[in-house]
Scaffold this motif. Structure first.
Motif, PDB file in Angstrom:
ATOM      1  N   GLY A  25       0.787  -1.234   0.000  1.00  0.00           N
ATOM      2  CA  GLY A  25       0.000   0.000   0.000  1.00  0.00           C
ATOM      3  C   GLY A  25       0.816   1.279   0.000  1.00  0.00           C
ATOM      4  O   GLY A  25       0.277   2.360   0.226  1.00  0.00           O
TER       5      GLY A  25
ATOM      6  N   ASP B 144       4.710   8.057   1.450  1.00  0.00           N
ATOM      7  CA  ASP B 144       3.810   7.251   2.281  1.00  0.00           C
ATOM      8  C   ASP B 144       4.544   6.420   3.333  1.00  0.00           C
ATOM      9  O   ASP B 144       3.906   5.779   4.164  1.00  0.00           O
ATOM     10  CB  ASP B 144       3.016   6.249   1.409  1.00  0.00           C
ATOM     11  CG  ASP B 144       2.239   6.938   0.309  1.00  0.00           C
ATOM     12  OD1 ASP B 144       1.924   8.125   0.489  1.00  0.00           O
ATOM     13  OD2 ASP B 144       1.959   6.295  -0.716  1.00  0.00           O
TER      14      ASP B 144
ATOM     15  N   ASN C  47       2.528   3.875  -2.088  1.00  0.00           N
ATOM     16  CA  ASN C  47       2.561   4.272  -3.498  1.00  0.00           C
ATOM     17  C   ASN C  47       3.765   5.140  -3.825  1.00  0.00           C
ATOM     18  O   ASN C  47       4.179   5.226  -4.967  1.00  0.00           O
ATOM     19  CB  ASN C  47       1.284   5.025  -3.863  1.00  0.00           C
ATOM     20  CG  ASN C  47       0.061   4.145  -3.659  1.00  0.00           C
ATOM     21  OD1 ASN C  47       0.171   2.918  -3.678  1.00  0.00           O
ATOM     22  ND2 ASN C  47      -1.079   4.759  -3.446  1.00  0.00           N
TER      23      ASN C  47
HETATM   24  C1  LIG Z   1      -2.200   3.936  -2.932  1.00  0.00           C
HETATM   25  O1  LIG Z   1      -3.034   3.943  -4.097  1.00  0.00           O
HETATM   26  C2  LIG Z   1      -4.181   3.142  -3.937  1.00  0.00           C
HETATM   27  C3  LIG Z   1      -4.921   3.096  -5.282  1.00  0.00           C
HETATM   28  O2  LIG Z   1      -4.697   4.233  -6.030  1.00  0.00           O
HETATM   29  C4  LIG Z   1      -5.067   3.737  -2.822  1.00  0.00           C
HETATM   30  O3  LIG Z   1      -6.210   2.934  -2.655  1.00  0.00           O
HETATM   31  C5  LIG Z   1      -4.241   3.754  -1.527  1.00  0.00           C
HETATM   32  O4  LIG Z   1      -4.987   4.369  -0.501  1.00  0.00           O
HETATM   33  C6  LIG Z   1      -2.942   4.511  -1.732  1.00  0.00           C
HETATM   34  N1  LIG Z   1      -2.139   4.364  -0.541  1.00  0.00           N
HETATM   35  C7  LIG Z   1      -1.720   5.402   0.185  1.00  0.00           C
HETATM   36  C8  LIG Z   1      -0.909   5.083   1.395  1.00  0.00           C
HETATM   37  O5  LIG Z   1      -1.960   6.554  -0.111  1.00  0.00           O
END
Ligand SMILES: *[C@@H]1O[C@H](CO)[C@@H](O)[C@H](O)[C@H]1NC(C)=O
Ligand SMILES: *[C@@H]1O[C@H](CO)[C@@H](O)[C@H](O)[C@H]1NC(C)=O
Ligand SMILES: *[C@@H]1O[C@H](CO)[C@@H](O)[C@H](O)[C@H]1NC(C)=O
Ligand SMILES: *[C@@H]1O[C@H](CO)[C@@H](O)[C@H](O)[C@H]1NC(C)=O
Length: 600
Positions: free
Chosen positions: A387, A393, A389
């Motif tokens: 998770g 993060d 991205n």
């Molecule tokens: C990363 O991207 C996914 C899909 O775009 C999203 O659901 C998720 O919340 C994002 N993770 C963070 C930590 O922002």
């Protein structure tokens, strides 16, 4: 007198011949048990073989870039940017002056620098597109960057010069490294006038830098930066090669170590911890040593990558190494596989300081838990699956770990666990590498090494053995080779010193006058043509031809024509008037038979 000359000529020819490749054979040399390579042939300065660019008002050619699309070689010099003809560097196409203002020069002098230092040394040149270059100069200890546009081969500075500390060195003699990737400039240099604040910086886009902490960079000398691309963009990596003072050893003197650091181009820094700093900075020690002699070459001088080839050969980094306490005048070349470097960064354990008492710190491998995703890594598939991205993060805990433990305990060991080449009495300054396919359809790596006294050594690295095919004097007077550039498609090399630039072909096969000389040279670019009775360039000849002789693996010249055989070994040795080439050929053939018999 005449006879004397003839004798000298004879001796030269003989010495050129009998210096057979000896690097495979361990030679025990006087003082130390270090084997050393000897060039088989020496080619002294002959302006006829070289194209040379020399102008009284131009000097300090510190950086070269090649535009193969437009056949232009761009050079950064003192106060000038030059465009030269790639096919003939003696032809100047255009020059653009870029001097520091008088005020700037006076300010520099006032701060105690010399007149020579208070000039604008153009140290950084990167191609942006076919019509523009990014360019930086020291600008009398006040580094600036700007753009140069190329209009019809004419160079022109365009736009404002922007103050660029951290992108370009202040000091013209300081080693530095830089790279342009996707419109961002990656630079490894010093961030201040005194040269006490080392930095690895990304500028122009998404700026990020290293922490000013000794654990990150400790009195580094930056050597080289390389981008390694992957089919998946997230797996692209930048590697930075440098020497620094080790924090992990306690010794009365400073111990220097060679390092390779990793950075991810996709890095965007942390959100709170490591904000605007690299989250993907990890470093490991490069080892270049002769294990059985416990002999370490700890200072890296230059590094170059031989890129992966379509035929499945992986990327190899070649580095020139010397010793910190330069009592022994030896240069070593070590080769590192990209796979080894990648593995160390992906799996290596971290090194952490362990306080024994108030004054002693021991650096030990980290044994406890490591937070996830792996600190100092890139946002790869597994981080994505968790998770994350982007680096923004990443959890604080991971970032804190990365900030405090950038050094890995695992080291990067060279291919074969030892240097591919050792050379006594020569200081190598620069290297470049080519790959050529021999008539046996195997590919061979050829090293070109520039020396501190203006020679070029061409070496063949072949199945764990390296031989120096020849050494070529590049400049009329001894000057260090400061830049070396290879254009494989053209088979041309460009070398620069403080005072001039030269161009030469990767091979001059016609220099080998007879079959034995041609074959025993083991030059992958050359082969003996039976019908033409001359040493020809192997490229472009039909691969399967029975008419060509080349023996790169073992220098077997037994297929060479038998002519001159009857004159015999003794005829030559007693100096009876036989053509030198032919006689030596016979001599060598006898010798070769002897050693083959011995070997069998
Ligand atoms: C990363 O991207 C996914 C899909 O775009 C999203 O659901 C998720 O919340 C994002 N993770 C963070 C930590 O922002
Ligand atoms: C080349 O790059 C410069 C600077 O970024 C830009 O201004 C110019 O439009 C580009 N030219 C082309 C042909 O893409
Ligand atoms: C090398 O490859 C060529 C063409 O693929 C082939 O004709 C030739 O026999 C090969 N030579 C050797 C020595 O394997
Ligand atoms: C510039 O070149 C001159 C010789 O042409 C040399 O003496 C000097 O050391 C060089 N300076 C730098 C900074 O490389």
């Amino acid at each position: 007198m005449r006879q004397g000359n003839a004798l000298v000529a004879m001796k030269t020819v003989v010495s050129a011949f009998y210096l057979l490749p000896v690097c495979g054979i361990i030679q025990v040399l006087e003082a130390e048990n270090i084997p050393s390579c000897t060039p088989r042939k020496t080619v002294t300065y002959q302006s006829g073989n070289l194209k040379s660019f020399w102008k009284r008002e131009l000097s300090n050619f510190s950086t070269l870039i090649v535009s193969e699309e437009t056949d232009i070689l761009y050079a950064g010099a003192k106060n000038f940017i030059l465009a030269l003809d790639l096919n003939d560097v003696s032809k100047e196409l255009s020059r653009e002056p870029w001097f520091s203002t008088e005020d700037r020069q006076l300010g520099c002098l006032r701060r105690g620098k010399s007149k020579a230092e208070c000039q604008n040394y153009i140290l950084i040149l990167h191609k942006i597109n076919d019509t523009s270059l990014y360019v930086c100069g020291t600008n009398a200890f006040h580094p600036v960057c700007s753009y140069v546009v190329i209009d019809n081969e004419k160079l022109q500075l365009r736009g404002k010069a922007v103050e660029s500390r951290g992108s370009c060195p202040f000091e013209p003699n300081l080693k530095y490294a830089s790279l342009m990737v996707d419109g961002a400039l990656y630079s490894a240099t010093s961030n201040n006038f005194l040269g006490t604040e080392p930095i690895i910086l990304r500028s122009l886009r998404n700026p990020l830098r290293t922490e000013f902490k000794a654990q990150w960079l400790n009195e580094p000398t930056f050597i080289h930066m390389a981008l390694v691309q992957d089919s998946r963009k997230s797996a692209d990596r930048i590697y930075v090669f440098f020497t620094e003072t080790a924090v992990e050893f306690e010794f009365y003197d400073k111990i220097r170590v060679s390092r390779v650091a990793q950075l991810c181009p996709s890095d965007l820094g942390g959100r709170r911890v490591l904000k605007n700093r690299w989250t993907s900075f990890l470093k490991s020690t490069l080892v270049c040593s002769v294990p059985e002699l416990d002999f370490q070459f700890n200072v890296v001088q230059d590094v170059l990558a031989l890129k992966a080839a379509e035929d499945g050969h992986e990327t190899i980094f070649y580095g020139i190494f010397t010793q910190q306490w330069g009592k022994l005048d030896i240069s070593a070349v070590c080769a590192f596989s990209l796979g080894t470097i990648r593995d160390v960064f992906l799996k290596g354990s971290y090194k952490v300081p362990l306080s024994l008492d108030c004054s002693h710190v021991n650096w030990v491998p980290h044994r406890g838990d490591v937070p996830s995703p792996r600190p100092g890594g890139c946002i790869d598939v597994s981080a994505h699956n968790q998770g994350y991205n982007s680096s923004l993060d990443l959890p604080d805990q991971v970032l804190q770990f990365a900030r405090d433990q950038p050094l890995l305990d695992d080291t990067v060991t060279p291919i074969g666990r030892r240097p591919v080449l050792l050379k006594r009495g020569t200081k190598y300054t620069r290297l470049t590498v080519d790959r050529a396919v021999g008539l046996d359809n195997s590919s061979y790596n050829i090293l070109f090494l520039g020396t501190g006294n203006g020679y070029l050594h061409k070496a063949l690295s072949c199945h764990g053995e390296t031989i120096i095919i020849e050494e070529i004097q590049l400049f009329p007077s001894p000057e260090p080779v400061q830049t070396l550039k290879l254009v494989p498609k053209k088979g041309l090399l460009y070398a620069g010193s403080a005072s001039r630039l030269v161009q030469l072909p990767v091979a001059t096969c016609a220099r080998y006058r007879c079959c034995f000389d041609c074959v025993l040279a083991r030059d992958p670019y050359c082969a003996w043509s039976l019908p033409l009775r001359s040493c020809v360039h192997a490229a472009g000849q039909p691969r399967s031809s029975q008419d060509l002789i080349q023996s790169l693996r073992n220098g077997d010249a037994s297929r060479c024509p038998e002519e001159g055989r009857r004159t015999g070994f003794f005829a030559f040795c007693s100096g009876a008037g036989v053509g030198a080439c032919r006689a030596i050929a016979v001599c060598l053939k006898v010798w070769f038979r002897l050693i083959t018999v011995k070997a069998a």
